[in-house]
Enzyme design. Structure first.
Site, mmCIF file in Angstrom:
data_model
loop_
_atom_site.group_PDB
_atom_site.id
_atom_site.type_symbol
_atom_site.label_atom_id
_atom_site.label_comp_id
_atom_site.label_asym_id
_atom_site.label_seq_id
_atom_site.Cartn_x
_atom_site.Cartn_y
_atom_site.Cartn_z
ATOM 1 N N CYS A 248 0.900 -1.310 0.143
ATOM 2 C CA CYS A 248 -0.259 0.100 -0.027
ATOM 3 C C CYS A 248 0.932 1.283 0.107
ATOM 4 O O CYS A 248 0.323 2.374 -0.129
ATOM 5 C CB CYS A 248 -1.034 -0.019 1.275
ATOM 6 S SG CYS A 248 -1.864 -1.845 1.424
ATOM 7 N N HIS B 75 -1.953 8.314 5.951
ATOM 8 C CA HIS B 75 -2.179 6.858 5.342
ATOM 9 C C HIS B 75 -3.786 6.402 6.072
ATOM 10 O O HIS B 75 -4.380 6.095 4.940
ATOM 11 C CB HIS B 75 -1.201 5.874 5.699
ATOM 12 C CG HIS B 75 -1.627 4.831 5.265
ATOM 13 N ND1 HIS B 75 -1.319 4.568 3.992
ATOM 14 C CD2 HIS B 75 -1.516 3.466 5.753
ATOM 15 C CE1 HIS B 75 -1.457 3.237 3.657
ATOM 16 N NE2 HIS B 75 -1.737 2.363 4.697
ATOM 17 N N HIS C 250 -9.338 2.563 -0.014
ATOM 18 C CA HIS C 250 -8.122 2.383 -0.180
ATOM 19 C C HIS C 250 -7.755 1.641 -1.509
ATOM 20 O O HIS C 250 -8.058 0.627 -1.751
ATOM 21 C CB HIS C 250 -7.714 1.096 0.853
ATOM 22 C CG HIS C 250 -6.390 0.939 1.204
ATOM 23 N ND1 HIS C 250 -5.534 1.225 -0.004
ATOM 24 C CD2 HIS C 250 -5.519 0.897 2.266
ATOM 25 C CE1 HIS C 250 -4.114 0.917 0.481
ATOM 26 N NE2 HIS C 250 -4.166 0.788 1.666
#
Length: 413
Positions: free
Chosen positions: A160, A293, A330
């Protein structure tokens, strides 16, 4: 600016941006929805989500057409998303394909590459085209070929953190003169194969994304692409390109701790942020906004807040620190690059985008997380953070065009 070995480093401008997201296609639509506090999450109908932890995902509903410079034939969604975002980024930078200058490069990122094609191939092993589309380098090679880019062209995957890592590495190519301009960014596509795997390791919420909220219960994944054009700042200015922000520096590292969990004190995340500020040559106290994040996962949100406090000190409580993942989901390999676009827009609008679904803040997440509604704020410098499964961390620092010159009195900093 010279590095420790005496090499004169170039400055890097962001001259173009492109987005394909569940919030909308194109930077304008993406920004309008993001700062208005809208969410792009919806229940997927492309495949049956039965058996998964959640059918709610960040689904791209308005799939864009391939640009006119793309090769003909049937293309998978990852190609369409990446090529469309690339086309918008190039055109907004005033660049018209082909880009045959020998020092034009491409750095892309993805978590799962041709996962949709893998699913097709598993269902029909005789489909050779589906097998070919499974390769991790399919999109970057196809993009470089279609655009006649003859500089460095490669794909990175650090889970990620990939999207931020790609832009950081792309900026390094420009800073060191190995490329004059680089198209950088990430892409990923929702597929049953990947969502089954993410369900299996229980990273998917059974509810929704709730960054920094006491009731958060993991994250929700999405798809899309985001690309930026990174260009030698002097070259960009010489050709009259619209410089939207300057990349000051970046940092990358690895926790070497656990497959999915960060180290609880956030030492790895903090070290990556410190590396970014050191690379940028600025003090952490000079940052005005943090695009966190902020996945809404049980451990990471608290860990990131601890790391921000450790790195920013008192400044952490003075500035907005928001997460855009409840709006965009995400987006895996595209997450960091999509958040970089959001960070540039935050500078241009002097506004921190909101953190959606934050209704009951976790007492340990006690910074200004901009719940629900965007916050007007004077923003010149932004830190954007990414972290991933496997422990990879990436942070990047960008600034308003001209900010470094005003800070240093002009010339090279």
């Amino acid at each position: 600016m010279a590095n420790g070995g005496g090499m004169q480093l170039r400055r890097v401008g962001i001259t173009g941006m492109g987005v394909v997201s569940c919030l909308g296609v194109g930077v304008e639509a993406f920004g309008e929805a993001l700062f208005a506090g809208r969410s792009g999450l919806s229940v997927i109908d492309r495949f049956d989500p039965a058996g998964l932890r959640n059918g709610l995902m960040g689904v791209v509903r308005d799939v864009p057409p391939l640009p006119d410079w793309a090769p003909g034939g049937t293309s998978s969604r990852d190609v369409v998303y990446a090529f469309s975002a690339a086309d918008e980024a190039l055109r907004s930078a005033g660049l018209v394909p082909p880009l045959s200058e020998p020092r034009t490069g491409c750095v892309l990122s993805t978590n799962f590459a041709g996962a949709e094609a893998m699913t097709r191939f598993a269902e029909c092993p005789e489909d050779g085209s589906a097998f070919a589309a499974c390769r991790f380098d399919t999109v970057v090679r196809g993009l470089a070929s279609a655009l006649s880019m003859r500089g460095p062209a490669f794909c990175v995957s650090v889970s990620c953190a990939s999207g931020t890592a790609a832009i950081g590495l792309g900026s390094d190519l420009v800073r060191t003169g190995r490329a004059r301009r680089v198209l950088a960014g990430g892409y990923d596509v929702l597929a049953l194969l990947t969502q089954a795997g993410l369900s299996c390791i229980r990273t998917i919420s059974t509810d929704t994304v709730r960054p920094f909220d006491v009731n958060r219960s993991q994250t929700i994944f999405g798809e899309g692409a985001a690309m930026v054009v990174l260009e030698d700042l002097e070259d960009a200015r010489a050709r009259g390109a619209p410089v939207r922000a300057e990349v000051l520096g970046h940092g990358m590292n690895n926790n070497a701790h656990h497959l999915t969990a960060p180290d609880k004190e956030g030492e790895g995340i903090a070290a990556g942020m410190r590396m970014a500020f050191e690379d940028a040559g600025i003090d952490p106290a000079e940052v005005d906004y943090v695009n966190a994040h902020g996945t809404g996962t049980e451990y990471h949100d608290v860990t990131e807040v601890k790391a921000l406090k450790a790195v920013l000190g008192a400044r952490a409580r003075e500035i907005p620190v928001s997460s855009t993942k409840a709006a965009t989901a995400h987006s895996m390999g595209a997450a960091g690059s999509m958040e970089l676009v959001a960070s540039v827009l935050a500078i241009e609008r002097n506004m921190a985008p909101p953190t959606l679904n934050l209704t009951d803040p976790d007492p340990e997440c006690d910074l200004d997380h901009v719940p629900g509604v965007g916050k007007p704020f004077a923003i010149d410098v932004v830190l954007s953070n990414s972290a991933g499964i496997g422990g990879g961390n990436a942070s990047i620092v960008i600034a308003r065009p001209g900010w470094r010159d005003a800070r240093t009195g002009g010339g090279r900093a």
